[in-house]
Each structure stands twice: as structure tokens, then as C-alpha cells.
Design an enzyme around this catalytic site. Structure first.
Site, PDB file in Angstrom:
ATOM      1  N   ASP A 121      -8.902   7.467  -7.909  1.00 59.54           N
ATOM      2  CA  ASP A 121      -8.362   6.257  -7.315  1.00 59.54           C
ATOM      3  C   ASP A 121      -9.502   5.261  -7.127  1.00 59.54           C
ATOM      4  O   ASP A 121     -10.500   5.576  -6.490  1.00 59.54           O
ATOM      5  CB  ASP A 121      -7.729   6.625  -5.961  1.00 59.54           C
ATOM      6  CG  ASP A 121      -7.211   5.410  -5.225  1.00 59.54           C
ATOM      7  OD1 ASP A 121      -6.710   4.476  -5.886  1.00 59.54           O
ATOM      8  OD2 ASP A 121      -7.325   5.381  -3.979  1.00 59.54           O
ATOM      9  N   ASP A 123     -10.114   1.601  -5.613  1.00 57.60           N
ATOM     10  CA  ASP A 123      -9.438   0.627  -4.774  1.00 57.60           C
ATOM     11  C   ASP A 123     -10.296  -0.627  -4.652  1.00 57.60           C
ATOM     12  O   ASP A 123     -11.482  -0.531  -4.348  1.00 57.60           O
ATOM     13  CB  ASP A 123      -9.212   1.260  -3.387  1.00 57.60           C
ATOM     14  CG  ASP A 123      -8.247   0.449  -2.557  1.00 57.60           C
ATOM     15  OD1 ASP A 123      -8.316  -0.799  -2.623  1.00 57.60           O
ATOM     16  OD2 ASP A 123      -7.421   1.052  -1.846  1.00 57.60           O
ATOM     17  N   ASP A 317     -12.403   7.148  -4.760  1.00 57.35           N
ATOM     18  CA  ASP A 317     -12.192   7.706  -3.431  1.00 57.35           C
ATOM     19  C   ASP A 317     -12.160   9.231  -3.581  1.00 57.35           C
ATOM     20  O   ASP A 317     -11.213   9.785  -4.134  1.00 57.35           O
ATOM     21  CB  ASP A 317     -10.862   7.174  -2.868  1.00 57.35           C
ATOM     22  CG  ASP A 317     -10.549   7.773  -1.502  1.00 57.35           C
ATOM     23  OD1 ASP A 317     -11.191   8.782  -1.122  1.00 57.35           O
ATOM     24  OD2 ASP A 317      -9.663   7.239  -0.825  1.00 57.35           O
TER      25      ASP A 317
END
Ligand code: SF4
Ligand SMILES: [Zn+2]
Ligand SMILES: [Zn+2]
Lengths: 411, 358
Positions: A121, A123, A317
């Protein structure tokens, strides 16, 4: 089409009311009621966008409904059953486990984990981009005042209970693309994962999800996945790997004649600092160059190298990667933080989330904006003024999802 | 690129080679085919092997030495049989002593002995001698179910699939062995000759401990029982339980943890030794008192430890005195076990002073 799949079209149409008898939003919450109808319409016409694998009955599903409640540990026998559920309840968000389970509806420790794709992920929030300062908004949780830019106190009431509303721009997306490419490169070169096994998705708001479908890693434990994450982030890298060691005086010196395979992080760092190593060996040439470099950096080569590592590292992450029981937004479903869908990016360079992930209809609706703002969607620019505006549904949905506009009475 | 994997199945060990690796299935078959049973150890015929095992263990436990000689003056068949039986007797002895610290020390020194054989085998084999490399592959595949491949084009690096590599506990135990500090390329972790041997030793250490743990024995032969009792009491005399040797003050949790590890017979990583050494010096311990503590480490070597402690204390050549590392540094080394009493301090020594101030 069966009854359960049918879309109650009597209530739909130009007036924009897509309420059904299964409406979940509070009756007096106009925004949510309207969105719930819009989402239901999307799922009715576009359910084939939902990306589902073959073994749908082995995955766990989760939903956030428009009443804010979350339902987890659900499973469906087949796609039809799932579509019916989605159209009936029109969830604000749809999640699905990357993991496959023997019994997906059981409690976490009873599910019988089979395996999971690797998921990364990235972000936008974690990139701390400069442009975000200029275009993000801040909502005060006490007086609901919205300010532009990043502030630490509400200008209206001095409260510090603030919430950032990210309104990503084209530059944010570009920076995210750079991060995705770095990640994919390490996965290719170091992990030997073929590009064909790597699937990049726009998260629907301000980030990317990278899915790796590779049988070599499918059954990797959470602990191993954490090691992958640490590796990709360059966390804990020892400078000794570069053929440098501390002598008795504490100075870093090269280990002459040491044989080091020039691959992985070592190669990446050497390339980045322009220190080349021939035939995988620390030779005189290397030592000379290293010493020159040391002088140029006032003997603080360690900090210089760490900066390079930070640059080269993938900004993922780690918690997402190591959590094998997490449920992820289902590709093809709408992200209620933006009204855009989580969309597969076939080609990152040509992908434009503000066009390619925007699937809501364009009938006109009236919306009350809380501020002046420029929004670009489906390739069109909208200059929105505070107060009443007549806008296509997809712009209205974006604004309501972001919490910067209110839908007006549909009469 | 060349993968040497499959034909290790057809490798025939020279019998002598097997004597050095008695933990291999193939070696074990040398005694099973003669229907050897543990009860047989009661017979006088095996007494010389029991004594040899006992002597080896005493050397390990009380002198930290692993100068063990395989008796090669026999037929190949007998050499292997004897070594396998000695290995089994050793495990039995350690099992019946049943002291964790003893098990660990034995496992460490025994795995170091096998490591020594492996290194010399790898070194004496000429570059193209594939047989010895195949032994290595076989060991890894049989015992640790890890497939090792060879990268012949680049300095004969060994390589292991990333996922397999992470099955080895060492990958999570020591910083240099964490994935981030390994060379990864194309889905493989690359290791040089020294590293593969180190991995071997670490795995073998765990395997030996595991085998001792899982051993279930109804009746231990009398001779073995008698010897194990005498070794046990000698060990207990030499190792009365530790009382924390720091004034009456609070022992910093990080130091306490090291004491605990030592009592469990655990080996200490280098930074932990440094922390303990500097801390003891700070607490005005004499060299002898410190040696008493370090003696319990499974790989204790008096000469080296003496030298290192003198070095830390600044009593060697032009070495400066080392100070106890800061909490921050200790945290970075993963040696911090912070509790409430650590509040507001930045160096473990402050805990001693804290107490003395009152
Ligand atoms: S805080 Fe300092 S003294 Fe306390 S355990 Fe950690 S390193 Fe030791
Ligand atoms: Zn406010
Ligand atoms: Zn931006």
C-alpha cells in the site's frame, strides 16, 4: 435477471432519488441518502467492473454501510449472490480479503488460512508532498469550518481537533507513480517477481495498491511478509554490506579485496552514489574513489549513504503488507472517500485516475458548496463557487464524499 | 547459470565422509542395518564408545574444547558405525543430564565441531570438486529441507530461494542475517562459502537441541546413567545459580535480561557482551568476578575474554576505556527491555546511581 438483482428504477431518474426500501442512511441525512442511491445505481449498471477471482467462496467480505456500521466475516457462494447483496444494501465501501480461507466466515483464528497474494500500500499522505500543503483542506471537527492549506489550529474556533481532507492533484499522482515504479523495480530485480505477476491499482482516493500474484510467496507467513516490507523500505541496512568497516579510531574504511556480489541494495546504492565496483571486488580503484568521496562529504559518508537509501526505498505501509487477515477495497468498487473507484492501472504512465476511475453518471444536480474550489474530473475543469452550483452527479458525489458540499433538495 | 540440484541424489559418500556427519540419515542406516538397539549399550562391547562420548562431553562442558579425534584405524564400515553410536550416546547423556544450559553448550560445541569438518572438506576439495559441494547440498536438503543452488558464473556463490531462506531462524535473530542485510537477486538470497557454513552451524545447533528434546527413552542404560549423574553434579558445583552481582541496587532490565540469558545457557551476541562487559567494569567488578560470569557462555574462551575485558577497561596497550552504551544505542541493538524504573534515564548506569543517591 432475478428479483433480488433488480434495481428499483421507479424511484430513480432525473430527480436523482435512488432510494430503495433497503436504504441504510439516516432518513434526515440528505447527503448520505443521495450518495447511497448514486452508489446503488453504479453497482446496478456496473457490477461487472467488480474484479473477483475464481474462488470467491474462499474469501472473506466486509462492507461499510451508509449507516456507518461495518459487517465483516461474510462470504458468498458465487458472484450472483454477491451482486445481489451489493445492490440491495448499496454499501459505502466494499472490502474483500486477499487471503483465501477454509471457512472465511469464522473468527480470525478459526478461519483456516490458505494463503494470500502479497499486497503493498502506497499512500499519498505518507509522501509528505509539498503540493499537498497548497491544495489539501482541513476540517475543524468542532465548528465544521474548512480551511485551505495545512494548519495546526482552526481559524474559526482555535480548536486543534482537525481532520485533513486530501484533494490530490496531478502532481500528487505523478509522485505516487514514481513510488510505485521504485517498488516494482525492487520486486522485479531482487525478488525475481515477473511484471506479469504485479498488478497495480489506484486505491480510489490518494494512493496505490500493488498486488503480487506469485505462487512463490503465496504461503509466506506474516513474519516473512514483514521481512519483505523491511527490505523494500531499506530499514536497518548495515553500511558494512558496502564493504566498509569501522576501524579502531571509528573511521569508516573500505575492506580491500573483499568479494561482494554486486546486486540487490548494494548495487542500487553503489549506482546511486556513483561508486562502481568491478567484478564484484573491492579493488584499488574503488578504494581511491571511496576516499575521494569521503573527503567530499567531510568524512560523513554514512549520512550521505543513508540519504540515498531513503531516496531509493519504497514508501510502503509495512502493516498492510504483514497483516494477512486484512480486508482490502474490492477492485471496481467505489471509495466513499472520493466517489472514484479502485481501478486497475494497465499502464501507469497513461493512467489518469480523475478520468479512468470516475464512473458516476453526469445528470445535473444542485449542490451547495462550502468553499470556492477548482475540481477536474472526467477531463473537464469545474470552477465551483461557495453556495449553489449546478453540477454533474460525478462532481457532486466527489464533493459530498470529501465533505465540502451538500446536496440540495431534489424537487 | 547452472543449477546443481538433482544429481545429489545419486552421490555416494565415501564411508569416511559419513563418519564426520553422523547426524545424516545415510550414516544412521549403518547401524540400523545391523539391528542396533539402545539396550545393546549395556553390553561391554560398547563401553569404549561410551567413554569416548563422555570424554568429549566433559571436554566441551568443562574446558570449552572440541578437539575430538575420529578413530580412523579401522574398517570404513566400523568407523562410521562407531561415530554414529558415539553421537547417539552423547545425545542420551545430555538428555539424562537434562540441564538447559548443558544442552545448549553441548549443541553449540558439537555443531562447531561439525562446522570445522565441513570447512576443511570445502577447502580441501579443489574448485571443481563437485562431490563435496554435493555433500553440503545433501545436508541442507535432508536436514533443513532447503535447496541450495550454485551460481557458478560469479565466484561460486551459493543461493537459496528467499522464501526458504526465511525459514531459517537466524534470518530473524541477527541483524546481519536479516533479509535487508542479505544480497538478493532474482528471487534468491546469495551467500558466500563462509556464510553458508555459518548458516549450517546455526541450523545444526538448533537441530541437535531439537533431537535431544524429542528423544523419548524408557530406560537409560546403567553405565550411561552413572556417567550422566557424575557430569551433572560436577556441572552444578561449578555453576551455582547466579545472584545478580550488582551492589544491592536496581539491576537495569537490559542487564537483567542478559543475566537471564546466561543462566539459560544462551549464547550472547557481540553487542550484549559489550554491554555486559562495560556495565560490570562500571560497577567495579574485578576481572576474576567478571570471568566467573562469562564462563557460563557456551563458547567461552578464557584467553580471548580476558583480553577483551581488559581492552574494554582500557588496560590494554593504548586502548581507551569504553563507557556503558546509552539506552538509545541499546535500543537500537534490540537489547532494551525497558520497564517503569527506566523512566527518565538515558544510560543504564543511572539506575545504579539513582539507588545510591537515596
Ligand atoms: S531503558 Fe535503558 S536501562 Fe532501561 S532497559 Fe532500556 S536500555 Fe536498559
Ligand atoms: Zn473550528
Ligand atoms: Zn498535489
Amino acid at each position: 435477471m432475478t428479483d433480488t438483482l433488480s434495481f428499483d428504477s421507479n424511484n430513480s431518474g432525473k430527480n436523482g432519488k435512488h432510494a430503495s426500501k433497503y436504504q441504510n442512511a439516516e432518513p434526515d441525512d440528505k447527503n448520505k441518502n443521495w450518495l447511497e442511491g448514486i452508489f446503488r445505481k453504479y453497482y446496478f449498471y456496473h457490477y461487472t467492473q467488480l474484479e473477483l477471482g475464481e474462488l470467491i467462496n474462499e474469501h472473506e467480505f466486509g462492507f461499510r454501510l451508509f449507516d456507518g456500521k461495518i459487517r465483516r466475516h461474510l462470504a458468498f457462494n458465487d458472484k450472483k449472490e454477491l451482486y445481489a447483496y451489493i445492490i440491495k444494501f448499496s454499501p459505502s465501501d466494499i472490502f474483500y480479503s486477499s487471503s483465501r480461507y477454509q471457512s472465511p466466515t469464522a473468527e480470525i483464528d478459526q478461519k483456516g488460512w490458505i494463503g494470500s497474494d502479497l499486497i503493498f500500500d502506497i499512500d499519498g499522505k505518507d509522501l509528505h508532498l509539498e503540493c499537498a500543503q497548497s491544495h489539501n483542506l482541513v476540517l475543524c471537527k468542532d465548528c465544521s469550518f474548512i480551511s485551505k492549506g495545512i494548519i495546526s489550529k482552526c481559524v474559526g474556533c482555535n480548536s486543534t481537533r482537525l481532520q485533513i481532507i486530501d484533494i490530490p492533484c496531478a502532481r500528487c499522482i505523478k509522485s505516487l507513480n514514481v513510488e510505485v515504479k521504485k517498488l516494482v523495480e525492487i520486486l522485479n530485480d531482487d525478488f525475481g517477481i515477473d511484471s506479469e505477476c504485479i498488478f497495480v491499482y489506484f486505491s480510489g482516493n490518494n494512493g496505490y495498491h500493488v498486488h503480487v500474484v506469485d505462487k512463490n510467496f503465496y504461503d509466506a507467513s506474516a513474519k516473512k511478509r514483514n521481512a519483505f516490507a523491511q527490505y523494500l523500505m531499506g530499514k536497518g541496512y548495515l553500511i558494512e554490506n558496502l564493504g566498509i568497516r569501522r576501524n579502531n579510531e571509528g573511521a569508516l574504511i573500505p575492506m580491500s579485496n573483499k568479494i561482494l556480489y554486486n546486486q540487490g541494495w548494494r548495487r542500487r546504492i553503489f549506482d546511486s552514489i556513483h561508486l562502481s565496483i568491478q567484478n564484484h571486488k573491492i579493488d584499488d580503484k574503488f578504494v581511491k574513489k571511496y576516499n575521494r568521496m569521503q573527503d567530499a562529504n567531510n568524512n560523513n559518508i554514512k549520512d550521505a549513504i543513508n540519504t540515498h537509501i531513503l531516496d531509493l526505498s519504497a514508501k510502503i505501509d509495512p502493516n498492510v503488507t504483514m497483516d494477512i487477515h486484512r480486508i482490502f477495497r474490492l477492485a471496481g468498487s467505489i471509495n466513499s472517500k472520493s466517489g472514484l473507484i479502485k481501478a486497475f492501472c494497465k499502464d501507469l504512465d497513461s493512467f489518469n485516475p480523475f478520468v479512468d476511475a470516475c464512473f458516476i453518471g453526469d445528470s445535473k444536480v444542485e449542490i451547495e458548496s462550502k468553499l470556492n474550489i477548482k475540481i477536474s474530473l472526467k477531463g473537464k475543469q469545474f470552477s465551483i463557487k461557495t453556495g449553489k452550483n449546478t453540477l454533474p452527479e460525478y462532481v457532486a458525489a466527489y464533493m459530498i464524499c470529501k465533505g465540502i458540499g451538500d446536496i440540495q433538495n431534489q424537487t | 547459470m547452472c543449477y546443481i540440484t538433482k544429481y545429489n541424489l545419486v552421490v555416494r559418500f565415501g564411508n569416511k565422509d559419513l563418519a564426520k556427519y553422523p547426524f545424516l540419515k545415510e550414516a544412521f542406516s549403518y547401524i540400523t542395518k545391523y539391528d542396533f538397539k539402545l539396550e545393546d549399550l549395556d553390553s561391554k562391547d560398547y563401553l569404549h564408545l561410551i567413554y569416548k562420548a563422555a570424554e568429549k562431553i566433559e571436554n566441551y562442558l568443562f574446558f570449552g574444547r572440541y578437539e575430538y579425534q575420529i578413530n580412523y584405524s579401522k574398517t570404513h564400515e566400523t568407523i562410521v558405525q562407531e561415530e554414529v553410536i558415539i553421537f547417539l550416546i552423547s545425545l542420551l547423556l545430555i538428555k539424562s543430564i537434562s540441564i538447559d544450559a548443558v544442552t545448549k553448550k553441548f549443541a553449540l560445541l558439537e555443531s562447531m565441531r561439525f562446522e570445522k569438518y565441513l570447512i576443511s572438506d570445502l577447502n580441501t576439495a579443489d574448485r571443481d570438486d563437485k562431490t563435496i559441494k554435493l555433500i553440503l547440498y545433501k545436508i541442507f536438503e535432508d536436514l533443513f529441507s532447503t535447496k541450495i543452488l550454485l551460481e557458478v558464473d560469479v565466484y561460486n556463490f551459493y543461493k537459496i530461494r528467499i522464501n526458504d531462506y526465511l525459514d531459517h531462524p537466524i534470518a530473524f535473530q541477527e541483524k546481519e542475517w536479516n533479509l535487508i542485510n542479505r544480497t538478493l537477486h532474482n528471487g534468491f538470497v546469495y551467500l558466500d562459502g563462509n556464510e553458508i557454513v555459518r548458516l549450517f552451524r546455526n541450523e545444526l545447533y538448533l537441530l541437535i537441541i531439537d533431537r535431544i528434546k524429542k528423544m523419548s527413552i524408557d530406560r537409560i542404560p546403567d553405565t550411561i546413567m552413572a556417567i550422566s549423574k557424575s557430569i551433572k553434579s560436577r556441572w552444578e558445583q561449578m555453576h551455582p545459580s547466579i545472584n545478580a552481582p550488582v551492589y544491592n541496587a536496581v539491576t537495569p532490565p537490559c542487564i537483567q535480561h542478559i543475566y537471564d540469558q546466561i543462566s539459560k545457557g544462551e549464547n550472547l551476541p557481540h553487542p550484549a557482551r559489550l554491554l555486559l562487559g562495560t556495565f560490570l567494569i562500571y560497577s567495579n567488578k574485578t576481572l576474576e568476578e567478571m570471568l566467573e560470569l562469562f564462563k557460563r557462555l557456551p563458547d567461552f574462551d578464557e584467553k580471548i575474554t580476558r583480553y577483551q575485558l581488559e581492552h574494554l577497561a582500557g588496560k590494554r596497550g593504548n586502548s581507551k576505556r569504553y563507557f556503558v552504551p546509552s539506552c538509545e544505542k541499546i535500543k537500537l541493538e534490540n537489547l532494551c527491555y525497558e520497564t517503569k524504573i527506566c523512566q527518565g534515564i538515558s544510560n543504564p548506569t543511572q539506575l545504579i546511581r539513582k539507588k545510591l543517591d537515596i
